[in-house]
Design a protein around this motif. Structure first.
Motif, PDB file in Angstrom:
ATOM      1  N   VAL A 184       0.834  -1.207   0.000  1.00 51.77           N
ATOM      2  CA  VAL A 184       0.000   0.000   0.000  1.00 51.77           C
ATOM      3  C   VAL A 184       0.865   1.251   0.000  1.00 51.77           C
ATOM      4  O   VAL A 184       0.679   2.148  -0.820  1.00 51.77           O
ATOM      5  N   PHE A 185       1.822   1.331   0.940  1.00 53.85           N
ATOM      6  CA  PHE A 185       2.763   2.451   1.004  1.00 53.85           C
ATOM      7  C   PHE A 185       4.171   1.895   1.186  1.00 53.85           C
ATOM      8  O   PHE A 185       4.378   0.958   1.958  1.00 53.85           O
TER       9      PHE A 185
ATOM     10  N   HIS B   4       7.420   7.021   2.532  1.00 54.13           N
ATOM     11  CA  HIS B   4       6.216   7.733   2.094  1.00 54.13           C
ATOM     12  C   HIS B   4       5.823   8.790   3.123  1.00 54.13           C
ATOM     13  O   HIS B   4       5.760   8.523   4.320  1.00 54.13           O
TER      14      HIS B   4
ATOM     15  N   LEU C 249       3.141  10.883   4.900  1.00 53.87           N
ATOM     16  CA  LEU C 249       1.723  10.640   5.154  1.00 53.87           C
ATOM     17  C   LEU C 249       0.894  11.918   5.025  1.00 53.87           C
ATOM     18  O   LEU C 249       1.182  12.931   5.654  1.00 53.87           O
ATOM     19  N   ARG C 250      -0.162  11.832   4.200  1.00 55.04           N
ATOM     20  CA  ARG C 250      -1.107  12.908   3.969  1.00 55.04           C
ATOM     21  C   ARG C 250      -2.431  12.571   4.661  1.00 55.04           C
ATOM     22  O   ARG C 250      -2.602  11.448   5.156  1.00 55.04           O
TER      23      ARG C 250
ATOM     24  N   GLN D  43      -5.369  11.804   3.533  1.00 49.48           N
ATOM     25  CA  GLN D  43      -6.032  10.649   2.938  1.00 49.48           C
ATOM     26  C   GLN D  43      -5.323   9.342   3.282  1.00 49.48           C
ATOM     27  O   GLN D  43      -5.952   8.281   3.355  1.00 49.48           O
ATOM     28  N   ASP D  44      -4.001   9.416   3.501  1.00 53.21           N
ATOM     29  CA  ASP D  44      -3.250   8.210   3.856  1.00 53.21           C
ATOM     30  C   ASP D  44      -3.606   7.718   5.256  1.00 53.21           C
ATOM     31  O   ASP D  44      -3.600   6.517   5.527  1.00 53.21           O
TER      32      ASP D  44
ATOM     33  N   VAL E 215      -6.545   5.610   4.866  1.00 57.19           N
ATOM     34  CA  VAL E 215      -6.210   4.279   4.338  1.00 57.19           C
ATOM     35  C   VAL E 215      -5.681   3.383   5.455  1.00 57.19           C
ATOM     36  O   VAL E 215      -6.082   2.213   5.576  1.00 57.19           O
ATOM     37  N   LEU E 216      -4.787   3.916   6.268  1.00 53.23           N
ATOM     38  CA  LEU E 216      -4.235   3.127   7.372  1.00 53.23           C
ATOM     39  C   LEU E 216      -5.333   2.688   8.333  1.00 53.23           C
ATOM     40  O   LEU E 216      -5.326   1.558   8.833  1.00 53.23           O
TER      41      LEU E 216
END
Length: 407
Positions: free
Chosen positions: A155-156, A160, A162-163, A165-166, A169-170
């Motif tokens: 996924v990442f 990376h 982290l934003r 939106q991330d 996802v997490l």
């Protein structure tokens, strides 16, 4: 010590990358609620399918494709309503030919569903009959198991940034904690007999400290952690003690002021006495009297005292160090393209960083230089970013397409 030969930006970057090539960051575990702006120190691999059940992305009705083939407002399709799915509940219902079930947004679709029809394109005819006024394609308005993320999918990657939106996802993957790099720890020292703290009333000749809070904000923006701020008078021993404390407790020391060649400019002497001066004099405008040194294998940066120059140089130099710490340019600036509305003259032989403002028009993005003396902090406040003019350019002309690096 005499002023060293002035170095170009490219020469400075080479010095940084050769001298500090072995610097690294440790890892730490944090809650994902604190993950915004942090950099992953390990890969994130999914241990589940997302979604983990077939679900609807609209409020509507589950259908078989053959039941709605050719359906329109003129010739609707008619289906028998056999039930509805409860939100947040598993359904054991199966969809048969000629039947439909109501499914809310996010609800689990019954087995045998081939598409979802939005409720806006349907009409209930009594309690059990439904008219459908639109056709549908395979899997329309629904998500199958793993459509978003597959079990075992990368996924990442490590590194990376982290934003917002991330973080979502997490959370969807069930993560509550993550491994990230620790932020580089900086100490900021403002020097000068004339400097007083914010909140104090200045007497004639005294100057309220602008650089410390501004430089701390730059450091935070670029992914560093400011562990201490301090003040030192124009005294060799006092500045030396402050640098020693910063080196002992952190990864980098930033000094503001005292970087030129005046009688009370002690920064270069202090760095030379504790370690090694790598650079004294940078071919940039603004910010020529910049110092770069190393003490106990840790970077020490001496910035000009003028606020606008100090902030600009801090952005340029610190970003190069962040590339080293994180092994990539994760904190790269955002840029926009625009049309220059005024001529800009550059300093011969020096990299020029010209602050600019941006105006959006109906047809283009207009870029105008912002002007002011180097000591004016409002020069940066009134600016949206800056453009870079290389040593070999005489300037930029009205009508040129330019790239603006946003603050």
């Amino acid at each position: 010590m005499e002023l060293l030969k002035v170095k170009t930006i490219d020469e400075m970057k080479k010095i940084i990358n050769e001298t500090f090539k072995d610097i690294t960051l440790e890892n730490e575990t944090i809650d994902i609620s604190h993950g915004l702006g942090r950099v992953l120190s390990s890969d994130i691999v999914s241990t589940m399918d997302v979604p983990h059940f077939d679900r609807s992305v609209v409020d509507g009705y589950a259908v078989k494709l053959t039941d709605v083939q050719g359906a329109s407002t003129a010739i609707p399709g008619f289906l028998r309503i056999t039930g509805e799915v409860q939100m947040g509940k598993e359904t054991t219902e199966s969809l048969n030919q000629g039947e439909t079930l109501y499914v809310p947004t996010g609800g689990m679709v019954p087995a045998g569903t081939e598409a979802m029809i939005m409720i806006e394109y349907t009409e209930k005819l009594g309690e059990k009959d439904l008219a459908i006024y639109i056709n549908a394609g395979a899997n329309e308005n629904m998500m199958r198991i793993g459509d978003d993320i597959r079990n075992g999918e990368l996924v990442f990657s490590r590194g990376h940034l982290l934003r917002p939106q991330d973080i979502g996802v997490l959370s969807a993957l069930g993560y509550r904690q993550i491994e990230v790099y620790k932020r580089p720890r900086l100490s900021i020292i403002s020097t000068g007999d004339e400097i007083i703290r914010p909140g104090e009333t200045p007497k004639p000749g005294e100057v309220i400290d602008i650089n410390t809070p501004a430089l701390a904000a730059v450091a935070k923006r670029l992914g560093a952690e400011v562990i201490s701020t301090s003040y030192a008078r124009d005294d060799h021993n006092e500045i030396r003690s402050a640098v020693e404390n910063g080196i002992e407790n952190g990864d980098m020391v930033i000094l503001s002021g005292g970087s030129s060649m005046g009688e009370k400019d002690y920064t270069v002497q202090v760095i030379d006495g504790l370690g090694q001066v790598l650079l004294h004099g940078l071919a940039v405008k603004p910010g020529k009297p910049t110092i770069l040194g190393t003490v106990l294998q840790k970077p020490v940066i001496g910035l000009p005292g003028q606020p606008a120059a100090a902030i600009m140089v801090m952005m340029i130099v610190l970003q190069e160090f962040m590339k080293l710490y994180y092994s990539q340019d994760v904190f790269k600036y955002q840029t926009v393209q625009g049309v220059l509305m005024e001529n800009i003259h550059a300093a011969p032989g020096r990299r020029t960083f010209q602050t600019v403002s941006i105006t959006k028009t109906e047809n283009d993005t207009e870029v105008r230089p912002t002007h002011g003396k180097s000591g004016m902090i409002t020069l940066l406040s009134y600016s949206d970013g800056y453009i870079e003019i290389t040593e070999n350019e005489e300037g930029k002309n009205t009508g040129d397409q330019v790239e603006v690096i946003l603050f």
